[in-house]
Design a protein around this motif. Structure first.
Motif, PDB file in Angstrom:
ATOM      1  N   THR A  77       6.853   8.827   5.689  1.00  0.00           N
ATOM      2  CA  THR A  77       6.282   9.002   7.018  1.00  0.00           C
ATOM      3  C   THR A  77       4.816   9.396   6.930  1.00  0.00           C
ATOM      4  OG1 THR A  77       8.434   9.645   7.898  1.00  0.00           O
ATOM      5  CG2 THR A  77       6.501  10.272   9.194  1.00  0.00           C
ATOM      6  N   ASN A  78       4.497  10.320   6.048  1.00  0.00           N
ATOM      7  CA  ASN A  78       3.105  10.743   5.864  1.00  0.00           C
ATOM      8  C   ASN A  78       2.228   9.599   5.367  1.00  0.00           C
ATOM      9  OD1 ASN A  78       3.572  13.362   6.711  1.00  0.00           O
ATOM     10  ND2 ASN A  78       3.946  14.125   4.655  1.00  0.00           N
ATOM     11  N   VAL A  79       2.749   8.820   4.443  1.00  0.00           N
ATOM     12  CA  VAL A  79       1.995   7.674   3.923  1.00  0.00           C
ATOM     13  C   VAL A  79       1.716   6.694   5.054  1.00  0.00           C
ATOM     14  CG1 VAL A  79       2.088   5.667   2.383  1.00  0.00           C
ATOM     15  CG2 VAL A  79       2.852   7.894   1.567  1.00  0.00           C
ATOM     16  N   MET A  80       2.731   6.410   5.857  1.00  0.00           N
ATOM     17  CA  MET A  80       2.559   5.472   6.965  1.00  0.00           C
ATOM     18  C   MET A  80       1.470   5.964   7.927  1.00  0.00           C
ATOM     19  SD  MET A  80       4.692   2.984   6.510  1.00  0.00           S
ATOM     20  CE  MET A  80       4.882   2.268   8.103  1.00  0.00           C
ATOM     21  N   ASN A  99      -1.020   7.869   7.154  1.00  0.00           N
ATOM     22  CA  ASN A  99      -2.316   7.833   6.478  1.00  0.00           C
ATOM     23  C   ASN A  99      -2.907   6.434   6.358  1.00  0.00           C
ATOM     24  OD1 ASN A  99      -2.469  10.605   6.089  1.00  0.00           O
ATOM     25  ND2 ASN A  99      -1.422  10.516   4.128  1.00  0.00           N
ATOM     26  N   ILE A 100      -2.066   5.413   6.240  1.00  0.00           N
ATOM     27  CA  ILE A 100      -2.587   4.070   6.002  1.00  0.00           C
ATOM     28  C   ILE A 100      -2.635   3.212   7.267  1.00  0.00           C
ATOM     29  CG2 ILE A 100      -1.948   4.068   3.567  1.00  0.00           C
ATOM     30  CD1 ILE A 100       0.383   2.226   4.245  1.00  0.00           C
ATOM     31  N   SER A 101      -2.170   3.754   8.381  1.00  0.00           N
ATOM     32  CA  SER A 101      -2.156   2.952   9.596  1.00  0.00           C
ATOM     33  C   SER A 101      -2.650   3.768  10.784  1.00  0.00           C
ATOM     34  CB  SER A 101      -0.730   2.475   9.877  1.00  0.00           C
ATOM     35  OG  SER A 101      -0.676   1.837  11.123  1.00  0.00           O
ATOM     36  N   ASP A 102      -3.281   3.074  11.710  1.00  0.00           N
ATOM     37  CA  ASP A 102      -3.693   3.696  12.956  1.00  0.00           C
ATOM     38  C   ASP A 102      -2.511   3.777  13.934  1.00  0.00           C
ATOM     39  OD1 ASP A 102      -6.257   3.869  11.979  1.00  0.00           O
ATOM     40  OD2 ASP A 102      -6.882   1.978  12.879  1.00  0.00           O
ATOM     41  N   GLU A 103      -1.505   2.963  13.680  1.00  0.00           N
ATOM     42  CA  GLU A 103      -0.324   2.919  14.544  1.00  0.00           C
ATOM     43  C   GLU A 103       0.641   4.041  14.170  1.00  0.00           C
ATOM     44  OE1 GLU A 103       0.093   0.689  17.014  1.00  0.00           O
ATOM     45  OE2 GLU A 103      -1.791  -0.304  16.560  1.00  0.00           O
ATOM     46  N   ASN A 104       1.461   4.439  15.126  1.00  0.00           N
ATOM     47  CA  ASN A 104       2.478   5.440  14.878  1.00  0.00           C
ATOM     48  C   ASN A 104       3.817   4.729  14.681  1.00  0.00           C
ATOM     49  OD1 ASN A 104       3.798   7.851  14.615  1.00  0.00           O
ATOM     50  ND2 ASN A 104       3.849   8.291  16.794  1.00  0.00           N
ATOM     51  N   TYR A 105       4.168   4.459  13.430  1.00  0.00           N
ATOM     52  CA  TYR A 105       5.391   3.736  13.125  1.00  0.00           C
ATOM     53  C   TYR A 105       6.583   4.660  13.011  1.00  0.00           C
ATOM     54  CZ  TYR A 105       2.885  -0.570  12.165  1.00  0.00           C
ATOM     55  OH  TYR A 105       2.133  -1.696  12.285  1.00  0.00           O
ATOM     56  N   LYS A 106       7.705   4.199  13.521  1.00  0.00           N
ATOM     57  CA  LYS A 106       8.980   4.855  13.275  1.00  0.00           C
ATOM     58  C   LYS A 106       9.522   4.267  11.988  1.00  0.00           C
ATOM     59  CE  LYS A 106      10.020   5.199  18.166  1.00  0.00           C
ATOM     60  NZ  LYS A 106      10.880   4.739  19.244  1.00  0.00           N
ATOM     61  N   LYS A 142       0.836  -1.201   0.000  1.00  0.00           N
ATOM     62  CA  LYS A 142       0.000   0.000   0.000  1.00  0.00           C
ATOM     63  C   LYS A 142       0.870   1.250   0.000  1.00  0.00           C
ATOM     64  CE  LYS A 142      -4.205  -1.543   2.316  1.00  0.00           C
ATOM     65  NZ  LYS A 142      -5.071  -1.339   3.483  1.00  0.00           N
ATOM     66  N   CYS A 143       1.894   1.216   0.776  1.00  0.00           N
ATOM     67  CA  CYS A 143       2.802   2.354   0.872  1.00  0.00           C
ATOM     68  C   CYS A 143       3.482   2.616  -0.478  1.00  0.00           C
ATOM     69  CB  CYS A 143       3.845   2.082   1.952  1.00  0.00           C
ATOM     70  SG  CYS A 143       4.868   3.501   2.352  1.00  0.00           S
ATOM     71  N   THR A 144       3.998   1.580  -1.115  1.00  0.00           N
ATOM     72  CA  THR A 144       4.681   1.768  -2.399  1.00  0.00           C
ATOM     73  C   THR A 144       3.704   2.185  -3.491  1.00  0.00           C
ATOM     74  OG1 THR A 144       4.578  -0.602  -2.888  1.00  0.00           O
ATOM     75  CG2 THR A 144       6.618   0.231  -1.911  1.00  0.00           C
ATOM     76  N   LYS A 145       2.479   1.688  -3.429  1.00  0.00           N
ATOM     77  CA  LYS A 145       1.481   2.095  -4.427  1.00  0.00           C
ATOM     78  C   LYS A 145       1.216   3.601  -4.335  1.00  0.00           C
ATOM     79  CE  LYS A 145      -3.032   0.942  -6.264  1.00  0.00           C
ATOM     80  NZ  LYS A 145      -4.184   0.064  -6.203  1.00  0.00           N
ATOM     81  N   GLN A 165      13.802  -3.031   0.309  1.00  0.00           N
ATOM     82  CA  GLN A 165      13.086  -4.136   0.915  1.00  0.00           C
ATOM     83  C   GLN A 165      12.604  -3.620   2.262  1.00  0.00           C
ATOM     84  OE1 GLN A 165      16.354  -6.981   0.815  1.00  0.00           O
ATOM     85  NE2 GLN A 165      15.143  -8.221  -0.601  1.00  0.00           N
ATOM     86  N   ALA A 166      11.550  -4.197   2.762  1.00  0.00           N
ATOM     87  CA  ALA A 166      10.996  -3.676   4.015  1.00  0.00           C
ATOM     88  C   ALA A 166      10.463  -4.798   4.886  1.00  0.00           C
ATOM     89  CB  ALA A 166       9.878  -2.686   3.700  1.00  0.00           C
ATOM     90  N   TYR A 167      10.541  -4.555   6.172  1.00  0.00           N
ATOM     91  CA  TYR A 167       9.861  -5.413   7.131  1.00  0.00           C
ATOM     92  C   TYR A 167       9.525  -4.570   8.354  1.00  0.00           C
ATOM     93  CZ  TYR A 167      14.355  -5.990   9.620  1.00  0.00           C
ATOM     94  OH  TYR A 167      15.529  -5.779  10.300  1.00  0.00           O
ATOM     95  N   ILE A 168       8.612  -5.059   9.142  1.00  0.00           N
ATOM     96  CA  ILE A 168       8.192  -4.343  10.329  1.00  0.00           C
ATOM     97  C   ILE A 168       8.665  -5.121  11.543  1.00  0.00           C
ATOM     98  CG2 ILE A 168       6.210  -3.569  11.686  1.00  0.00           C
ATOM     99  CD1 ILE A 168       4.764  -3.152   8.981  1.00  0.00           C
TER     100      ILE A 168
END
Length: 102
Positions: free
Chosen positions: A64-67, A69-76, A12-15, A34-37
């Motif tokens: 950061t803005n995309v993250m 917008n697409i998540s309820d969590e506050n990701y670093k 979703k983020c890359t799209k 590449q990404a992982y959480i």
């Protein structure tokens, strides 16, 4: 969060990024990532320092803005040089150590 959800999350983020930044820059900078959480941190793995620096300078705020917008969590967001294969062993070792401590 299971592995499948993590992959959907990054997709979703890359799209969104694909529609936000110029295609040439998307292909050059975003596609090689590449990404992982891990816990509440999005780890972006860059193949080299050139791409890492471009992401930090030009796209980190967008990601950061995309993250947000697409998540309820506050990701670093953390950007490191490497690849999943290199870091997968580290993750497996950490999991093994935790299990042994229990």
């Amino acid at each position: 969060m299971n592995k499948k959800i993590k992959n959907i999350f990054w997709q979703k983020c890359t799209k969104y990024l694909q529609n936000t930044i110029p295609m040439k820059n998307f292909i050059e900078c975003i596609c090689p990532l590449q990404a992982y959480i891990e816990e509440k941190t999005l780890i972006l793995l860059s193949p080299n320092s050139y791409i890492k620096e471009k992401i930090e300078k030009n796209y980190l705020s967008i990601i950061t803005n995309v993250m947000q917008n697409i998540s309820d969590e506050n990701y670093k967001i953390k950007i490191i040089i490497g690849a999943i294969k290199q870091n997968k062993q580290n993750i497996e070792n950490t999991e093994k150590n935790i299990k042994e401590e229990l």
